[in-house]
Design an enzyme around this catalytic site. Structure first.
Site, PDB file in Angstrom:
ATOM      1  N   GLU A 278       0.826  -1.218   0.000  1.00 31.48           N
ATOM      2  CA  GLU A 278       0.000   0.000   0.000  1.00 31.48           C
ATOM      3  C   GLU A 278       0.854   1.260   0.000  1.00 31.48           C
ATOM      4  O   GLU A 278       0.459   2.291  -0.521  1.00 31.48           O
ATOM      5  CB  GLU A 278      -0.915   0.026   1.244  1.00 31.48           C
ATOM      6  CG  GLU A 278      -2.319  -0.414   0.930  1.00 31.48           C
ATOM      7  CD  GLU A 278      -3.310  -0.191   2.065  1.00 31.48           C
ATOM      8  OE1 GLU A 278      -2.930   0.272   3.155  1.00 31.48           O
ATOM      9  OE2 GLU A 278      -4.493  -0.492   1.845  1.00 31.48           O
ATOM     10  N   HIS A 307       8.794 -26.883  -0.405  1.00 35.85           N
ATOM     11  CA  HIS A 307       8.158 -27.948  -1.175  1.00 35.85           C
ATOM     12  C   HIS A 307       7.021 -27.409  -2.030  1.00 35.85           C
ATOM     13  O   HIS A 307       6.122 -28.147  -2.403  1.00 35.85           O
ATOM     14  CB  HIS A 307       7.657 -29.036  -0.209  1.00 35.85           C
ATOM     15  CG  HIS A 307       8.775 -29.616   0.612  1.00 35.85           C
ATOM     16  ND1 HIS A 307       9.466 -30.748   0.242  1.00 35.85           N
ATOM     17  CD2 HIS A 307       9.358 -29.159   1.754  1.00 35.85           C
ATOM     18  CE1 HIS A 307      10.418 -30.981   1.139  1.00 35.85           C
ATOM     19  NE2 HIS A 307      10.381 -30.032   2.061  1.00 35.85           N
ATOM     20  N   LYS A 421     -13.929   1.160  -2.885  1.00 30.22           N
ATOM     21  CA  LYS A 421     -14.798   1.529  -1.752  1.00 30.22           C
ATOM     22  C   LYS A 421     -16.053   2.218  -2.278  1.00 30.22           C
ATOM     23  O   LYS A 421     -17.164   1.934  -1.839  1.00 30.22           O
ATOM     24  CB  LYS A 421     -14.063   2.508  -0.824  1.00 30.22           C
ATOM     25  CG  LYS A 421     -13.071   1.864   0.105  1.00 30.22           C
ATOM     26  CD  LYS A 421     -12.602   2.899   1.111  1.00 30.22           C
ATOM     27  CE  LYS A 421     -11.415   2.402   1.902  1.00 30.22           C
ATOM     28  NZ  LYS A 421     -10.790   3.427   2.706  1.00 30.22           N
TER      29      LYS A 421
HETATM   30  O1  PA5 Z   1      -3.078   1.838   5.976  1.00 29.58           O
HETATM   31  C1  PA5 Z   1      -4.238   2.229   5.917  1.00 29.58           C
HETATM   32  O2  PA5 Z   1      -4.546   3.399   6.188  1.00 29.58           O
HETATM   33  C2  PA5 Z   1      -5.373   1.288   5.568  1.00 29.58           C
HETATM   34  O3  PA5 Z   1      -4.936   0.078   5.091  1.00 29.58           O
HETATM   35  C3  PA5 Z   1      -6.257   1.081   6.793  1.00 29.58           C
HETATM   36  O4  PA5 Z   1      -5.518   0.514   7.830  1.00 29.58           O
HETATM   37  C4  PA5 Z   1      -7.476   0.190   6.492  1.00 29.58           C
HETATM   38  O5  PA5 Z   1      -8.130   0.619   5.338  1.00 29.58           O
HETATM   39  C5  PA5 Z   1      -8.464   0.249   7.670  1.00 29.58           C
HETATM   40  O6  PA5 Z   1      -8.877   1.564   7.882  1.00 29.58           O
HETATM   41  P1  PA5 Z   1      -9.592   2.034   9.206  1.00 29.58           P
HETATM   42  O7  PA5 Z   1      -8.665   1.855  10.347  1.00 29.58           O
HETATM   43  O8  PA5 Z   1      -9.926   3.460   8.974  1.00 29.58           O
HETATM   44  O9  PA5 Z   1     -10.820   1.181   9.364  1.00 29.58           O
END
Ligand code: PA5
Length: 452
Positions: A278, A307, A421
């Site tokens: 990410e 394996h 989303k």
């Molecule tokens: O790194 C990030 O910001 C995202 O991957 C969030 O951790 C994930 O989308 C969860 O978001 P939230 O904590 O707002 O529910």
């Protein structure tokens, strides 16, 4: 102290595709620029994870003292950065530390998964920990609503004390719910992004609940934080490993395998996958130019995946850089009995420790990859403990931001997940998504399914 063996990332007679020392030297200026940018960001207070080792742990300790005797299980509802670190710390330490309390993490919206979790817990003895920085994530909200409803029906008089919520200190729908219902709450700091938040209340509350020494976690993070502040590349493991990954990326090694030789550390490979993917997988650089960069993180488990995957890693496309995670000393071990002393097929194993076999196989895989000219590194945990886990977390958080700087991208955002989303909101009927829904319906009407 965590040890970093990067010899097999450098050019040598064995790793003929390795990075030369001259090449590393030629990037000194770029490293310095990235370091300066990090210092500026820290001044701007947008890299809050660096400061987490200094936080006050008493709110967590005080709260847990109050509820300790009532609950023996915690169920975390969260996803991504609000779940992966919790799972990883618990998996890493639960057996080595003989942790008695249990942690479950519901980080999907799979109904079978929820059914299984509910079948495995005693509701009466379970504390529900809803974690979401934004307070709006659909998956977490769905779980929160299902389970809060369940608790309200089963424990009408005291359901509030069975729920704790970790979210933004002011913003978001859940903060309003906390204020209305009086739930115990904790905070995800503004200046710490989701995937960098494991050492905030996000990961510390569940860790302290199960019995992890969170002060020692922070101590490890602090010590690694210091090592990773050093502008001298060769003294800074995060910068050196980041630069080497960056240089390999430029040479087409677009896959980064993390391969723990330890089941306990396998969930940390998952945590790393999110952090690396990410943060670095980006379409645009900081100047808005399309660059499409990133390195696909892959997890593998030693010895199991010897394996399954190693054939590909050794002889398939030379597009990977592998990082082994290994443990020098295990608290629990077995000596293999010499059950068939007369049979040479197995008697070489007799009287050897299981951990010796595990670590020998790791070394054997390292040698095999070297022979095949495949770059690899080894991060060595002297033991599985809080200190080394804290070091590991800080190492990779700094390395990720640093590598993002070298790539010229913003490692802190994730614009690419928005489209999915929005489509979910539109199709699930969230108000004000009519235009998006019309587009989706157009798309769906043109789709040919094989069954048609
Ligand atoms: O790194 C990030 O910001 C995202 O991957 C969030 O951790 C994930 O989308 C969860 O978001 P939230 O904590 O707002 O529910």
């Amino acid at each position: 102290m965590l040890k970093y063996d990067y010899q097999n990332l450098l050019y040598s007679s064995q790793i003929r595709c390795g990075i030369s020392r001259e090449k590393i030297e030629s990037f000194r200026a770029a490293v310095q620029d990235a370091h300066t940018e990090i210092l500026i960001d820290r001044k701007k207070n947008i890299l809050g994870f660096y400061e987490l080792p200094g936080q006050d742990l008493s709110p967590i300790k005080d709260y847990l003292e109050k509820v300790d005797s009532q609950f023996d299980t915690m169920l975390v509802l969260g996803i991504g950065g609000s779940a992966l670190g919790n799972k990883a710390i618990y998996s890493a330490l639960k057996t080595e530390r003989d942790l008695k309390k249990k942690l479950f993490v519901y980080d999907n919206v799979d109904p079978v998964f929820l059914t299984e979790i509910l079948a495995g817990i005693n509701l009466e003895r379970t504390l529900f920990n809803v974690i979401t920085k934004s307070g709006t994530t659909a998956e977490t909200m769905a779980g929160y609503m299902i389970l809060t409803d369940l608790l309200k029906r089963k424990f009408a008089r005291d359901y509030q004390k069975r729920i704790v919520i970790t979210t933004d200190k002011e913003k978001g729908f859940l903060r309003q719910v906390i204020n209305k219902e009086g739930y115990q709450s904790f905070v995800v700091p503004d200046n710490v992004g989701g995937r960098f938040s494991v050492l905030t209340d996000v990961g510390l509350l569940s860790s302290a609940f199960v019995g992890v020494d969170i002060a020692a976690l922070l101590k490890g993070a602090k010590e690694m934080g210091k090592r990773c502040e050093n502008p001298d590349l060769m003294q800074n493991p995060a910068y050196l490993n980041g630069l080497l990954h960056y240089l390999y990326m430029r040479e087409g090694k677009n896959i980064s395998v993390m391969m723990p030789y330890s089941n306990s550390l396998y969930d940390f490979a998952d945590w790393y996958r999110q952090l690396w993917a990410e943060s670095l997988g980006k379409r645009y650089n900081q100047q808005g130019k399309e660059i499409f960069v990133g390195q696909t993180p892959v997890k593998a488990l030693g010895t199991t995946d010897q394996h399954s995957q190693i054939q590909l890693y050794a002889e398939g496309p030379n597009d990977k850089i592998t990082t082994f995670l290994s443990v020098e000393n295990f608290k629990h071990d077995f000596v293999i009995p010499n059950l068939h002393p007369e049979r040479e097929e197995v008697n070489y194993l007799g009287a050897k420790k299981l951990s010796t076999l595990l670590n020998t196989e790791r070394l054997a895989t390292e040698i095999a990859l070297c022979k095949a000219g495949r770059p690899n590194a080894n991060l060595i945990f002297p033991t599985l403990d809080e200190q080394s886990i804290g070091e590991f977390i800080m190492l990779y958080e700094v390395q990720t931001v640093f590598t993002g700087k070298l790539l010229g991208i913003n490692p802190l955002d994730q614009p690419g997940v928005e489209a999915g989303k929005i489509a979910t909101y539109a199709m699930m009927g969230k108000p004000n998504y009519d235009k998006e829904l019309a587009q989706i319906n157009g798309y769906l009407s043109q789709r040919n399914l094989l069954t048609e």
